[in-house]
Design a protein around this motif. Structure first.
Motif, PDB file in Angstrom:
ATOM      1  N   SER A  27    -101.609 -49.406   8.890  1.00 48.95           N
ATOM      2  CA  SER A  27    -101.459 -48.929  10.253  1.00 48.95           C
ATOM      3  C   SER A  27    -102.323 -49.783  11.159  1.00 48.95           C
ATOM      4  CB  SER A  27    -101.873 -47.459  10.357  1.00 48.95           C
ATOM      5  OG  SER A  27    -101.735 -47.017  11.673  1.00 48.95           O
ATOM      6  N   ASN A  30     -98.991 -50.222  17.144  1.00 50.30           N
ATOM      7  CA  ASN A  30     -97.607 -50.525  17.503  1.00 50.30           C
ATOM      8  C   ASN A  30     -97.570 -51.548  18.617  1.00 50.30           C
ATOM      9  OD1 ASN A  30     -96.560 -48.617  15.706  1.00 50.30           O
ATOM     10  ND2 ASN A  30     -96.583 -46.993  17.242  1.00 50.30           N
ATOM     11  N   PRO A  39     -94.001 -50.736  14.686  1.00 53.10           N
ATOM     12  CA  PRO A  39     -95.250 -51.054  13.986  1.00 53.10           C
ATOM     13  C   PRO A  39     -95.507 -52.563  14.023  1.00 53.10           C
ATOM     14  CG  PRO A  39     -93.942 -49.509  12.699  1.00 53.10           C
ATOM     15  CD  PRO A  39     -93.078 -49.978  13.837  1.00 53.10           C
ATOM     16  N   THR A  41     -97.074 -54.386  12.027  1.00 54.36           N
ATOM     17  CA  THR A  41     -96.853 -55.025  10.726  1.00 54.36           C
ATOM     18  C   THR A  41     -95.371 -55.347  10.529  1.00 54.36           C
ATOM     19  OG1 THR A  41     -96.743 -52.836   9.692  1.00 54.36           O
ATOM     20  CG2 THR A  41     -98.858 -54.004   9.578  1.00 54.36           C
TER      21      THR A  41
END
Length: 192
Positions: A27, A30, A39, A41
């Protein structure tokens, strides 16, 4: 090892990093694309996928331009492509962004054509990629890239661009698979 093969190996090495970015419970916040949270990632994973997909063109370009085509490259390049596509498909299915049946259709065709190529290679024949198969790859990569970004609307379009591209990719996948088997049915007849 020549440059095109080094690029292909780099593409393979990017796959685990891509999978971690897409599937690991990280996490890192965002980012917003057209007001939709994504997100970070997953955005990084999508970018890495696009970079890895682009290396497919790059290694082929160098291999042809500098006459560095090798048997190792002929084997490794399509394998790297299939590993990258498989990783993206499985990630999207795991995240609930792609119906599993679409992934199964695409992967089934890839395994079937690869099997046919192995049979052909065992008899000294090389089956080159058809024009239809190249279009299939373009649509697959574009669809996967958009879906990895959670199919966010682009330029204000409220269309599921990723799924539209994926439907086109699935149709081209089926058609190119049929095309390969029809044009190369003699290979199976000779090997039986």
């Amino acid at each position: 090892m020549n440059l095109p093969n080094q690029i292909t190996i780099a593409r393979i090495l990017l796959i685990p990093v891509f999978m971690v970015l897409m599937l690991a419970p990280l996490s890192l916040g965002n980012i917003n694309i057209n007001g939709i949270p994504l997100p970070s990632t997953h955005a990084a994973g999508a970018l890495l996928f696009v970079i890895a997909a682009a290396t497919d063109w790059l290694d082929g370009y160098f291999a042809r331009k500098y006459n560095l085509v090798s048997n190792f490259g002929k084997f490794l390049d399509p394998l790297a492509d299939k590993l990258l596509v498989t990783a993206a498909l499985l990630s999207l299915i795991e995240m609930g962004l792609l119906p599993a049946w679409m992934g199964i259709v695409i992967l089934s065709r890839e395994f079937a054509v690869t099997g046919m190529r192995l049979v052909a290679a065992s008899e000294g024949n090389v089956i080159a990629a058809s024009g239809l198969a190249k279009w299939k790859t373009v649509f697959q990569m574009a669809a996967l890239a958009v879906l990895l970004l959670h199919n966010v609307p682009f330029a204000g379009w409220n269309l599921p661009v990723g799924m539209l591209l994926m439907w086109a990719a699935v149709v081209l996948t089926i058609l190119s698979g049929i095309d390969y088997f029809v044009k190369n049915k003699h290979i199976f007849r000779q090997s039986m």
